[in-house]
Design a protein around this motif. Structure first.
Motif, PDB file in Angstrom:
ATOM      1  N   LYS A   2       0.855  -1.192   0.000  1.00 26.14           N
ATOM      2  CA  LYS A   2       0.000   0.000   0.000  1.00 26.14           C
ATOM      3  C   LYS A   2       0.887   1.236   0.000  1.00 26.14           C
ATOM      4  O   LYS A   2       1.757   1.384   0.869  1.00 26.14           O
ATOM      5  N   LYS A  19       1.145   7.318  -9.785  1.00 27.67           N
ATOM      6  CA  LYS A  19       0.028   6.430  -9.432  1.00 27.67           C
ATOM      7  C   LYS A  19      -0.158   5.343 -10.483  1.00 27.67           C
ATOM      8  O   LYS A  19      -0.311   4.167 -10.145  1.00 27.67           O
ATOM      9  N   ALA A  20      -0.159   5.747 -11.744  1.00 28.63           N
ATOM     10  CA  ALA A  20      -0.355   4.773 -12.831  1.00 28.63           C
ATOM     11  C   ALA A  20       0.742   3.716 -12.821  1.00 28.63           C
ATOM     12  O   ALA A  20       0.462   2.521 -12.998  1.00 28.63           O
ATOM     13  N   GLU A  23       0.194   1.347  -9.761  1.00 28.67           N
ATOM     14  CA  GLU A  23      -0.939   0.447  -9.986  1.00 28.67           C
ATOM     15  C   GLU A  23      -0.590  -0.624 -11.011  1.00 28.67           C
ATOM     16  O   GLU A  23      -0.953  -1.791 -10.840  1.00 28.67           O
ATOM     17  N   LYS A  24       0.156  -0.225 -12.043  1.00 21.63           N
ATOM     18  CA  LYS A  24       0.595  -1.186 -13.058  1.00 21.63           C
ATOM     19  C   LYS A  24       1.478  -2.264 -12.436  1.00 21.63           C
ATOM     20  O   LYS A  24       1.439  -3.428 -12.840  1.00 21.63           O
ATOM     21  N   GLY A  26       1.141  -3.409  -9.521  1.00 19.46           N
ATOM     22  CA  GLY A  26       0.349  -4.212  -8.600  1.00 19.46           C
ATOM     23  C   GLY A  26       0.206  -3.670  -7.194  1.00 19.46           C
ATOM     24  O   GLY A  26      -0.296  -4.354  -6.308  1.00 19.46           O
ATOM     25  N   HIS A  27       0.623  -2.430  -6.973  1.00 20.81           N
ATOM     26  CA  HIS A  27       0.510  -1.822  -5.655  1.00 20.81           C
ATOM     27  C   HIS A  27      -0.874  -1.201  -5.472  1.00 20.81           C
ATOM     28  O   HIS A  27      -1.496  -0.757  -6.436  1.00 20.81           O
ATOM     29  N   GLU A  28      -1.314  -1.155  -4.244  1.00 23.74           N
ATOM     30  CA  GLU A  28      -2.554  -0.449  -3.904  1.00 23.74           C
ATOM     31  C   GLU A  28      -2.182   0.996  -3.594  1.00 23.74           C
ATOM     32  O   GLU A  28      -1.335   1.252  -2.736  1.00 23.74           O
ATOM     33  N   VAL A  29      -2.812   1.930  -4.283  1.00 26.43           N
ATOM     34  CA  VAL A  29      -2.495   3.343  -4.115  1.00 26.43           C
ATOM     35  C   VAL A  29      -3.592   4.019  -3.304  1.00 26.43           C
ATOM     36  O   VAL A  29      -4.773   3.916  -3.636  1.00 26.43           O
ATOM     37  N   ASP A  31      -4.658   7.603  -2.545  1.00 24.47           N
ATOM     38  CA  ASP A  31      -4.433   8.968  -3.033  1.00 24.47           C
ATOM     39  C   ASP A  31      -5.043   9.969  -2.054  1.00 24.47           C
ATOM     40  O   ASP A  31      -6.262  10.029  -1.888  1.00 24.47           O
TER      41      ASP A  31
END
Length: 158
Positions: A2, A19-20, A23-24, A26-29, A31
């Motif tokens: 996270k 962020k992109a 997320e690519k 595999g992390h949970e962002v 914001d």
């Protein structure tokens, strides 16, 4: 993992790119804003994001402002947060491997997105060298300074 992200208006566009990438990978962002480029105060976003890292609601944080220093100054006021400004991948690797930082601060006005994403990748994929005594001794000294001068979150009354 996270990851808490935040910025101000000067770092908004780069924050969105970071962020992109996260997320690519595999992390949970998580914001913490802002959510547009309207002028805003950095502390309104970096402070709650820093608290999320300190409270364990996020494993790490990545904060973007004009040059990165404002974010680092705010974040490093919070017990349990260890923020570094990095302007190249080499510094990002050292910030993780030697100093065990849990927050990365970037300057949206001074580095381009390609370099910033390389920095993020280097920082996210580098482990702390916890098996090397000289680094653990240094990190422990920094933690002792925090113990002496910063209040733990559970000691703060709102």
């Amino acid at each position: 993992m996270k990851i808490a992200v935040s910025s101000d208006h000067a770092g908004f566009a780069l924050k969105e790119e970071v962020k992109a990438l996260l997320e690519k990978e595999g992390h949970e962002v998580l914001d913490f804003g802002p959510y547009n480029e309207e002028p805003c105060d950095l502390s309104d976003y970096v402070y709650p994001a820093s608290l999320a890292v300190a409270e364990g609601k996020a494993d790490r944080g990545i904060f973007v402002d004009g040059v990165g220093y404002g974010s680092a100054m705010i974040a490093n006021k919070i017990y349990g947060v260890y923020a570094a400004v990095c302007q190249d991948p080499f510094c990002a690797k050292l910030a993780r491997s030697h100093s065990d930082t849990n927050v990365l601060c970037l300057g949206g006005k001074i580095i381009g997105s390609a370099l910033a994403l390389e920095i993020v990748t280097a920082w996210m994929t580098t482990d702390y060298l916890s098996d090397i005594e000289k680094y653990t001794n240094r990190v422990d000294k920094v933690k002792k300074i925090a113990e002496k001068h910063l209040k733990k979150l559970d000691e703060i009354q709102d």
